[in-house]
Scaffold this active site. Structure first.
Site, PDB file in Angstrom:
ATOM      1  N   LYS A   1       9.743  -2.612   4.950  1.00 41.56           N
ATOM      2  CA  LYS A   1       8.656  -3.585   5.075  1.00 41.56           C
ATOM      3  C   LYS A   1       9.106  -4.953   4.556  1.00 41.56           C
ATOM      4  O   LYS A   1       8.866  -5.988   5.189  1.00 41.56           O
ATOM      5  CB  LYS A   1       7.413  -3.082   4.315  1.00 41.56           C
ATOM      6  CG  LYS A   1       6.768  -1.874   4.997  1.00 41.56           C
ATOM      7  CD  LYS A   1       5.733  -1.154   4.149  1.00 41.56           C
ATOM      8  CE  LYS A   1       5.250   0.101   4.869  1.00 41.56           C
ATOM      9  NZ  LYS A   1       4.311   0.921   4.093  1.00 41.56           N
TER      10      LYS A   1
ATOM     11  N   GLN B   1       2.073   0.915  -1.966  1.00 36.65           N
ATOM     12  CA  GLN B   1       2.706   2.060  -1.305  1.00 36.65           C
ATOM     13  C   GLN B   1       2.171   3.361  -1.914  1.00 36.65           C
ATOM     14  O   GLN B   1       2.201   3.554  -3.125  1.00 36.65           O
ATOM     15  CB  GLN B   1       4.236   1.970  -1.459  1.00 36.65           C
ATOM     16  CG  GLN B   1       4.991   3.019  -0.660  1.00 36.65           C
ATOM     17  CD  GLN B   1       4.818   2.860   0.858  1.00 36.65           C
ATOM     18  OE1 GLN B   1       4.850   1.761   1.382  1.00 36.65           O
ATOM     19  NE2 GLN B   1       4.608   3.968   1.549  1.00 36.65           N
TER      20      GLN B   1
ATOM     21  N   ASP C   1      -3.499  -3.174   4.678  1.00 39.54           N
ATOM     22  CA  ASP C   1      -3.409  -1.761   5.080  1.00 39.54           C
ATOM     23  C   ASP C   1      -4.733  -1.271   5.678  1.00 39.54           C
ATOM     24  O   ASP C   1      -4.803  -0.172   6.220  1.00 39.54           O
ATOM     25  CB  ASP C   1      -3.031  -0.884   3.881  1.00 39.54           C
ATOM     26  CG  ASP C   1      -1.536  -0.592   3.843  1.00 39.54           C
ATOM     27  OD1 ASP C   1      -0.911  -0.610   4.922  1.00 39.54           O
ATOM     28  OD2 ASP C   1      -1.010  -0.353   2.748  1.00 39.54           O
TER      29      ASP C   1
END
Ligand SMILES: NC(=O)c1ccc[n+]([C@@H]2O[C@H](COP(=O)([O-])OP(=O)(O)OC[C@H]3O[C@@H](n4cnc5c(N)ncnc54)[C@H](OP(=O)(O)O)[C@@H]3O)[C@@H](O)[C@H]2O)c1
Length: 304
Positions: free
Chosen positions: A52, A96, A119
């Site tokens: 990412k 994460q 997200d």
């Protein structure tokens, strides 16, 4: 021969479009920024976050990698997120998952400013998505829709069966398919006679987390199969169950001692009209959509 839906090519096209948008924003003095929070040393998480951060660099997006220790508390994490919420150069905050057991994951996801929730996990964004309002949609489900659209697979009027109802994948994927006018059925671990339902699917989305669970007997010939699963297998018995006679996989397995299989058995792909391979399918879209969401968040925050 079934058509392989090439996640790499589709992800590359999306990233190119995002890079173009980043350039246009740069001309206005705006540089989108992503903060990636990686707790502890989970090997898989490290690989995901690295890709990412690397994508940000490729596309001209600013990124900041923050790595709290494995022993971090919920309180410390909430303080960290509050500080990121306040930083103007940060448009997106990525935490994460999974987090260590002592950290309250839901409390943290709720602490992210909805405008920076790239997200799409905050209840405000989940609610906005559900209500059909502009929202930052979760990256993996958004990627599924991009694969289908860009591969010219019709969704309107098609029966889409989603196996899995997680907040991260199954549920939002079903909502997004509904917005594409598919007729959607959601299945889960309590569904009776799963195969009878999956065999009706024109579009079958498997987001279960069980290696090769969807067998050929569960698939309608010609269906489009989207395999979201990422399952690492490391025993010879498991390997032979899925990949016996596959020389390419055999070489990779011998080298690494493990390989990845999706939630769909490779034999089931042979019946499909089109399918996403694992690896090389949905997983690559997740990162591309995160980049797209970061730029979108940067624009939305500035009313652009
Ligand atoms: N490609 C990517 O970028 C990406 C991103 C995220 C996740 N993934 C992968 O996608 C898979 C799913 O992830 P997730 O986060 O959604 O997992 P999850 O939170 O564990 O949810 C799994 C879902 O599958 C259902 N399920 C489990 N066993 C089943 C069975 N025997 N029959 C029917 N349904 C069953 C569960 O039903 P219940 O609700 O009844 O328990 C649940 O809804 C995993 O392999 C994960 O690694 C990939």
């Amino acid at each position: 021969m079934p058509k392989i839906l090439d996640g790499a090519a589709i992800a590359a096209a999306i990233k190119q479009e995002v890079a173009e948008e980043v350039k246009q924003l740069a001309a206005q003095g705006i540089r989108p920024g992503l903060a990636a929070v990686l707790v502890g040393n989970v090997a898989a998480s490290e690989i995901y976050v690295r890709s990412k951060v690397q994508s940000c660099a490729e596309l001209g997006i600013y990124s900041d990698l923050i790595t709290p220790p494995e022993t971090v508390t919920t309180e410390d994490m909430v303080d960290l997120i509050a500080a990121l919420n306040d930083r103007d150069e940060i448009d997106g905050i990525l935490i994460q998952l999974p987090l260590p057991a002592q950290v309250d994951t839901k409390a943290l996801l709720d602490a992210v400013l909805p405008a920076k929730d790239v997200d799409g996990f905050h209840p405000v964004n989940a609610g906005r998505l559900q209500a059909g309002r502009p929202a930052l949609a979760p990256c993996t489900p958004a990627g599924i829709i991009e694969i289908l659209k860009r591969s010219g697979i019709p969704m309107a009027g098609q029966h889409a069966v989603v196996v899995g109802r997680s907040d991260l994948v199954g549920k939002p994927a079903a909502i997004l398919l509904l917005y594409q006018n598919a007729t959607v059925t959601i299945c889960h671990s309590k569904t009776r006679d799963l195969g009878a339902i999956t065999r009706q699917a024109d579009i079958l989305v498997a987001a279960i987390g069980r290696p090769g669970y969807i067998g050929p007997e569960m698939v309608k010939p010609g269906a489009t199969i989207i395999d979201v699963g990422i399952n690492r297998i490391s025993t010879r018995e498991e390997f032979d169950r899925f990949f016996a006679g596959n020389a390419k996989r055999e070489a990779a397995f011998a080298k690494r001692g493990s390989t990845i299989v999706g939630d769909v058995h490779p034999k089931a792909f042979e019946l499909a009209g089109a399918y996403t391979p694992v690896p090389g399918g949905v997983g690559l879209l997740t990162v591309a959509m995160l980049m797209a969401n970061t730029v979108r968040a940067a624009k939305m925050r500035r009313g652009l």
